[in-house]
Design a protein around this motif. Structure first.
Motif, PDB file in Angstrom:
ATOM      1  N   ASP A   1      51.104  35.140  38.263  1.00 46.65           N
ATOM      2  CA  ASP A   1      50.733  35.284  39.668  1.00 46.65           C
ATOM      3  C   ASP A   1      50.330  33.935  40.237  1.00 46.65           C
ATOM      4  OD1 ASP A   1      51.184  38.011  39.663  1.00 46.65           O
ATOM      5  OD2 ASP A   1      49.135  38.461  38.993  1.00 46.65           O
ATOM      6  N   ILE A   2      50.655  33.740  41.515  1.00 49.77           N
ATOM      7  CA  ILE A   2      50.307  32.486  42.186  1.00 49.77           C
ATOM      8  C   ILE A   2      48.806  32.456  42.443  1.00 49.77           C
ATOM      9  CG2 ILE A   2      50.676  31.064  44.235  1.00 49.77           C
ATOM     10  CD1 ILE A   2      53.403  32.390  44.542  1.00 49.77           C
ATOM     11  N   VAL A   3      48.148  31.380  42.005  1.00 53.98           N
ATOM     12  CA  VAL A   3      46.723  31.179  42.269  1.00 53.98           C
ATOM     13  C   VAL A   3      46.545  30.318  43.510  1.00 53.98           C
ATOM     14  CG1 VAL A   3      44.554  30.261  41.348  1.00 53.98           C
ATOM     15  CG2 VAL A   3      46.187  31.395  39.820  1.00 53.98           C
TER      16      VAL A   3
ATOM     17  N   GLU B   1      51.086  24.630  51.867  1.00 55.99           N
ATOM     18  CA  GLU B   1      51.572  25.240  53.109  1.00 55.99           C
ATOM     19  C   GLU B   1      53.088  25.399  53.132  1.00 55.99           C
ATOM     20  OE1 GLU B   1      50.086  22.809  56.220  1.00 55.99           O
ATOM     21  OE2 GLU B   1      48.004  23.485  56.003  1.00 55.99           O
ATOM     22  N   TRP B   2      53.801  24.571  52.345  1.00 55.05           N
ATOM     23  CA  TRP B   2      55.265  24.644  52.359  1.00 55.05           C
ATOM     24  C   TRP B   2      55.778  25.983  51.832  1.00 55.05           C
ATOM     25  CZ3 TRP B   2      58.546  21.243  54.564  1.00 55.05           C
ATOM     26  CH2 TRP B   2      58.022  20.010  54.936  1.00 55.05           C
ATOM     27  N   MET B   3      55.018  26.620  50.964  1.00 55.64           N
ATOM     28  CA  MET B   3      55.428  27.915  50.426  1.00 55.64           C
ATOM     29  C   MET B   3      55.564  28.938  51.547  1.00 55.64           C
ATOM     30  SD  MET B   3      56.083  29.848  47.677  1.00 55.64           S
ATOM     31  CE  MET B   3      55.277  29.261  46.187  1.00 55.64           C
ATOM     32  N   ASN B   4      54.547  29.021  52.381  1.00 56.24           N
ATOM     33  CA  ASN B   4      54.556  29.997  53.467  1.00 56.24           C
ATOM     34  C   ASN B   4      55.539  29.613  54.567  1.00 56.24           C
ATOM     35  OD1 ASN B   4      53.098  30.609  56.389  1.00 56.24           O
ATOM     36  ND2 ASN B   4      53.142  32.376  55.027  1.00 56.24           N
TER      37      ASN B   4
ATOM     38  N   SER C   1      53.256  35.208  52.382  1.00 56.84           N
ATOM     39  CA  SER C   1      52.006  34.712  51.819  1.00 56.84           C
ATOM     40  C   SER C   1      52.079  34.794  50.296  1.00 56.84           C
ATOM     41  CB  SER C   1      50.827  35.534  52.334  1.00 56.84           C
ATOM     42  OG  SER C   1      50.921  36.876  51.870  1.00 56.84           O
ATOM     43  N   THR C   2      51.100  34.131  49.635  1.00 53.46           N
ATOM     44  CA  THR C   2      51.082  34.185  48.168  1.00 53.46           C
ATOM     45  C   THR C   2      50.867  35.604  47.673  1.00 53.46           C
ATOM     46  OG1 THR C   2      48.722  33.628  48.220  1.00 53.46           O
ATOM     47  CG2 THR C   2      50.274  31.809  47.946  1.00 53.46           C
ATOM     48  N   GLU C   3      50.072  36.393  48.403  1.00 54.41           N
ATOM     49  CA  GLU C   3      49.842  37.785  48.003  1.00 54.41           C
ATOM     50  C   GLU C   3      51.138  38.582  48.074  1.00 54.41           C
ATOM     51  OE1 GLU C   3      48.075  36.137  50.195  1.00 54.41           O
ATOM     52  OE2 GLU C   3      46.125  35.900  49.184  1.00 54.41           O
ATOM     53  N   GLN C   4      51.928  38.385  49.137  1.00 48.69           N
ATOM     54  CA  GLN C   4      53.189  39.114  49.279  1.00 48.69           C
ATOM     55  C   GLN C   4      54.183  38.713  48.184  1.00 48.69           C
ATOM     56  OE1 GLN C   4      53.869  37.875  53.361  1.00 48.69           O
ATOM     57  NE2 GLN C   4      53.604  39.979  54.094  1.00 48.69           N
TER      58      GLN C   4
ATOM     59  N   TRP D   1      58.410  37.684  43.554  1.00 51.70           N
ATOM     60  CA  TRP D   1      59.362  36.682  44.041  1.00 51.70           C
ATOM     61  C   TRP D   1      60.722  37.270  44.413  1.00 51.70           C
ATOM     62  CZ3 TRP D   1      58.339  31.201  44.072  1.00 51.70           C
ATOM     63  CH2 TRP D   1      57.117  30.832  43.541  1.00 51.70           C
ATOM     64  N   GLN D   2      60.877  38.584  44.330  1.00 50.35           N
ATOM     65  CA  GLN D   2      62.199  39.180  44.522  1.00 50.35           C
ATOM     66  C   GLN D   2      62.702  39.018  45.955  1.00 50.35           C
ATOM     67  OE1 GLN D   2      62.378  43.069  42.863  1.00 50.35           O
ATOM     68  NE2 GLN D   2      64.594  43.128  42.799  1.00 50.35           N
TER      69      GLN D   2
END
Length: 554
Positions: A187-189, A193-196, A202-205, A211-212
């Motif tokens: 899981d992402i901890v 900002e580039w991820m979103n 979001s990291t939660e999603q 990651w699918q």
């Protein structure tokens, strides 16, 4: 000012600490006992005011070196913006120090107090380091001071950690790549900002969807194996190339994903750090380069094949020319001995048949029949060899005249067969008239030859015009027919579907037809069933343009 010590001002115990540390600094700086007391009293006066009426105040002690006259200094900060210089405590302190300064900002107030050093202190910078170390190493005078010191150390450490985290976030957000950390469950901890901004999630999603919703379906299995490998191995760096979906465009772009264990400060395998770099342009370049290489190979292979084909065509044309010349010469040279064989066999049969027995007569008949077949074969071979591109003369040919003359030549056979020939108007096209005459004669002769016994032959000749200047000629009969699987065999030289005892012929007729049609850039085929007749269909262009003629001549 170079800071040496710091004290937060919250209660009476802090007032004691501030007085004690002010005395200590004045002592280390070489001030007299009275000067030490005076400086410490000034600091205590202001500190008491801040503790009693202020909010979140603190004291900073140090050495001021920005002027020729070096001084020990005390800066006391208060979050109040309403603090006034007219406060009695501030007025008292002002009288006790060499320099007193009050500044106010929209967020806080600051009281600065300076007490001059009595003489130049040698190696002051080195002394400041020693004094600062001594402040930190002095044993606490009370449990409160010990707790206070540890709290200050913890607060300082927390501030440094927060600053470090902020610097890390600023740095990772500034880099043009996705940076993230994972726990042992994958899981992402943390993610920058580039991820979103790139994925739109979001990291939660992303954690929920594993990651699918981000990884291309065709790359998802390889991506999952990346997590399995890194968590299992717990060492080294593992990389994989995947396509990630961009939120703004909805399109997928190639990225390089790298994950490594983060061991410093943690047990191996507790956390992992990863980064994702856009390599789409590189992948497209590699694909383009690969396509170019494959194209070059294909072009080279095509060139080699073309050269090989040209060589084969040259050899074939030469072989065809040699074969045509051989057939023409051979057929001419064979005609004379065959003619003599037929003449003398026929002469012998008429003059001396009575002098030989029945078996001899039978053998003589066999010889005559064989001789006649040989003559027919030679004539057909001569006819086939004469059909050459060099001898083809294209002109306007009226197919109605060709058909009329053909029927006149075959009139006796038509009457013998009692055949009914139905004709519809035929077109005028460019072609060789003599070859067209031979084409019609061979096809109609075949229809007459392969008629059914006790069934009147019906022959229907007509034409249909199809698009692009092409006409179809149909020769449709109700004869014995044939199985269409034998069509390739029928258009080849010396090929017969029936024995020579059943039907006369040399097997050249349809082969000659095909050669004539080929020279006219057309096609010939047939539709038939055994016992249900046949429909021979010849497709020819109305106009023989130059390109078509050159193609036929190649």
């Amino acid at each position: 000012m170079k800071e040496i010590a710091k004290v937060s001002l919250q209660n009476e115990m802090d007032l004691i600490l501030s007085h004690r540390r002010s005395m200590k600094l004045a002592e280390l700086a070489g001030l007299s006992l009275s000067a030490q007391t005076t400086f410490a009293t000034a600091v205590s006066e202001v500190a008491r005011e801040i503790i009693e009426n202020g909010t979140d105040g603190y004291l900073v002690l140090g050495i001021f070196m920005n002027s020729p006259q070096k001084s020990i200094a005390a800066f006391i900060y208060d979050k109040r913006t309403t603090l006034s210089l007219q406060e009695p405590a501030l007025q008292n302190a002002r009288k006790l120090v060499n320099k007193f300064q009050f500044t106010s900002t929209p967020d806080s107030s600051c009281i600065e107090m300076y007490y001059h050093l009595p003489a130049a202190v040698k190696q002051l910078d080195k002394k400041i380091i020693e004094w600062s170390s001594q402040f930190n190493q002095d044993p606490p005078i009370s449990p409160y001071e010990e707790i206070k010191r540890k709290n200050e150390q913890l607060q300082e450490l927390a501030d440094k950690l927060k600053a470090s985290e902020n610097q890390y976030r600023v740095l990772t957000n500034a880099l043009p790549m996705i940076i993230f950390t994972l726990n042992s469950s994958g899981d992402i901890v943390y993610a920058n900002e580039w991820m979103n901004s790139f994925t739109g999630f979001s990291t939660e999603q992303i954690n929920t969807g594993k990651w699918q919703q981000v990884i291309h379906a065709e790359d998802y299995e390889a991506f999952l194996s990346l997590f399995t490998d890194i968590i299992t191995l717990q060492a080294g760096t593992i990389k994989v190339q995947c396509r990630l979906k961009e939120a703004q465009t909805g399109s997928y772009a190639w990225h390089l994903i790298c994950i490594s264990p983060l061991e410093e400060g943690h047990r191996p395998g507790d956390y992992f750090i990863g980064y994702i770099v856009d390599i789409h342009a590189q992948k497209e370049f590699e694909q383009t380069l690969q396509d170019n290489n494959e194209l070059k190979k294909a072009q080279q292979q095509l060139k080699e094949n073309e050269q090989s084909l040209q060589n084969s065509i040259f050899q074939l044309n030469r072989s065809n020319t040699d074969l045509e010349q051989f057939a023409y010469i051979a057929s001419h040279d064979l005609q004379e001995p065959v003619r003599k064989m037929i003449f003398y066999s026929d002469y012998f049969n008429k003059r001396y048949a009575a002098l030989i027995d029945d078996k001899g007569t039978t053998y003589l008949q066999y010889m005559l029949q064989a001789s006649n077949r040989m003559r027919n074969l030679i004539n057909d071979l001569l006819s086939y060899s004469k059909i050459r591109k060099e001898a083809t003369a294209y002109e306007q040919v009226n197919l109605n005249d060709i058909l009329h003359n053909c029927l006149l030549d075959l009139e006796l056979t038509i009457k013998e067969k009692k055949a009914v020939v139905t004709v519809e108007p035929l077109p005028v096209l460019e072609g060789d008239s003599s070859q067209m005459m031979q084409l019609f004669q061979n096809i109609i002769s075949n229809a007459l030859k392969y008629s059914r016994e006790n069934v009147q032959l019906q022959l229907y000749v007509y034409a249909t015009v199809i698009k692009n200047g092409i006409t179809e000629l149909h020769f449709k009969d109700n004869g014995i027919g044939f199985d269409v699987k034998y069509l390739p065999k029928m258009f080849a030289l010396f090929q017969r579907l029936h024995g020579k005892d059943e039907y006369e012929g040399t097997g050249f007729g349809l082969a000659i037809c095909k050669k004539i049609v080929d020279l006219h850039n057309g096609t010939i085929h047939a539709v038939s069933e055994p016992g249900k007749g046949a429909d021979f269909i010849v497709t020819l262009p109305i106009t023989q343009n130059k390109n078509m003629i050159d193609g036929a001549n190649d």
